[in-house]
Design an enzyme around this catalytic site. Structure first.
Site, PDB file in Angstrom:
ATOM      1  N   GLU A 166       0.869  -1.179   0.000  1.00  9.78           N
ATOM      2  CA  GLU A 166       0.000   0.000   0.000  1.00  9.78           C
ATOM      3  C   GLU A 166       0.907   1.232   0.000  1.00  9.78           C
ATOM      4  OE1 GLU A 166      -3.444   2.120   2.819  1.00  9.78           O
ATOM      5  OE2 GLU A 166      -2.238   0.460   3.590  1.00  9.78           O
ATOM      6  N   GLU A 251      -8.883  10.694   5.048  1.00 13.58           N
ATOM      7  CA  GLU A 251      -9.056   9.889   6.255  1.00 13.58           C
ATOM      8  C   GLU A 251      -9.387  10.867   7.373  1.00 13.58           C
ATOM      9  OE1 GLU A 251      -6.445   5.932   5.943  1.00 13.58           O
ATOM     10  OE2 GLU A 251      -5.255   7.720   6.348  1.00 13.58           O
TER      11      GLU A 251
END
Length: 425
Positions: A166, A251
């Site tokens: 990631e 986020e």
């Protein structure tokens, strides 16, 4: 620390937005009949936890992805332009844990749901260009990051957690939040300074994050491939893996209302003129005496791709330490299935030397096209110092002691100078 993941029982698959899709089809049909451009679709408001909305005719998808909270989150999205904004959110989670949500747009194959005409997946070793235009609206309160999430997997498509790396790009952040792991480096890429953070994800997958110093609200024609290449060089991204999707959003730990995506465009393409296959190196030790005056590696390349590989642009590097004695070296090919006349060889000093790796033996090829699944066959090389003084191979970076071929992650393979296999020190 933060970690975002679709929880157990949620696959993150794209759900059909029937009303929006039907409207888009009708508008497209009207455009074809009249020659006029399609009118803008009506904005879509989503206050569900897992809702999705197709954007720009299905080339992108917006996802609510409220994976760590059940508090109210509403977003208004424009399917025609791809822009969206958080109209209702007041999250209040501590910043030393996972965020509440990651509303984001994505392109590519995300947990098995693929957008249209993305050009993905693409094998990392075959990437030619990866660029983005990314513009956001940010607010001066709350705790959040402005993050692009790029996923890699050993397979072209997966409907679960990717098994590769990631890569996160933090364009900005506020409220004391920080990436997974620890800051391990600072680099300058595409004219900007980035802090590099590395660490394992919650379930052990690799994560590498690039945090833009001083932050920004937009990146225009930004070279994402430069960050990917840096991650490959650091050993954080496997060049044999596939880039499967990219998503950009926020986020959010605290607050969130007013955050918005003005534009997210992500374009990836394969390089031209290069190999269409993928290569890995294998090594066996043909010289069991580590203290004599000779280094004798056995090398072999394996085509793990789906098409033949043209070896004329390929080089292989076996790294070693020269220690004391002469600084000039002689090299030789003792045997090669391809024929020693097609194999070039030389010793070069390493520009960024690590322990046991101040020089490398580089092999190249004058020809050969191993088919998918095939190998070059064994290549036996050796080298000596000009004064025939002894080596101490016990700490050499690329050396292993096995007498049969095994995968060699410390022997690097390069195509047109770009690293496609292995990790440099």
């Amino acid at each position: 620390m933060r970690s975002r993941r679709t929880p157990a029982g949620r696959t993150g698959r794209r759900l059909p937005v029937l009303v929006a899709a039907a409207a888009s089809l009708l508008l497209a049909a009207a455009s074809m009949l009249t020659g006029a451009p399609p009118a803008s679709a009506a904005p879509v408001t989503d206050c569900t936890q897992w809702g999705t909305t197709e954007l720009r005719g299905g080339e992108y998808v917006y996802q609510q992805n409220e994976w760590n909270s059940e508090a109210r989150q509403c977003v208004e999205a424009d399917p025609a332009t791809g822009a969206w904004s958080v109209t209702d959110a007041s999250f209040a989670l501590p910043t030393n844990g996972a965020p509440a949500t990651y509303p984001a747009s994505y392109r590519g194959c995300h947990w098995g749901a693929c957008t249209t005409d993305s050009g993905l997946p693409l094998r990392v070793a075959e990437l030619g260009s990866v660029r983005t235009n990314w513009s956001t609206t940010q607010v001066a309160s709350g705790a959040y990051d402005v993050a692009m999430d790029i996923w890699f997997d050993s397979a072209p498509v997966t409907d679960g957690q990717p098994d590769g790396t990631e890569l996160m790009i933090w364009m900005n952040h506020r409220g004391g939040v920080q990436p997974i792991g620890a800051r391990t480096a600072t680099v300058q890429l595409d004219g900007r300074n980035w802090d590099v953070w590395t660490g394992p994800g919650a379930s052990g997958w690799k994560v590498i994050s690039y945090v833009l110093q001083n932050g920004a609200t937009e990146l225009t024609d930004f070279d994402v491939k430069g960050l990917i290449d840096d991650g490959v060089t650091r050993g954080a991204i496997n060049p044999a893996h596939y880039l499967i999707d990219a998503e950009a959003g926020f986020e959010i730990w605290q607050g969130g209302q007013g955050l918005g995506m003005n534009e997210f465009a992500f374009e990836a393409s394969a390089r031209s003129g290069g190999t269409a296959g993928a290569l890995k190196a294998q090594y066996k030790n043909n010289d069991a005496a580590p203290g004599d005056n000779r280094i004798g590696p056995g090398l072999r390349l394996v085509n793990t791709g789906t098409a033949p590989v043209d070896l004329s642009d390929v080089t292989v590097r076996d790294r070693f330490s020269g220690e004391s004695g002469a600084t000039a070296y002689g090299t030789s090919c003792d045997y090669a299935v391809l024929g020693c006349s097609t194999v070039t060889h030389r010793v070069q000093p390493a520009s960024a030397a690590g322990p046991g790796a101040d020089h490398y033996l580089e092999a190249g090829f004058g020809g050969g096209t191993p088919a998918a699944g095939a190998t070059t066959g064994e290549i036996q090389l050796h080298l000596n110092k000009a004064d025939r003084s002894a080596f101490d191979e016990t700490d050499d970076y690329s050396r292993t002691t096995g007498a049969s071929f095994t995968d060699a992650p410390k022997v690097t393979v390069h195509v047109d100078g770009a690293l496609v296999w292995g990790t440099a020190p």
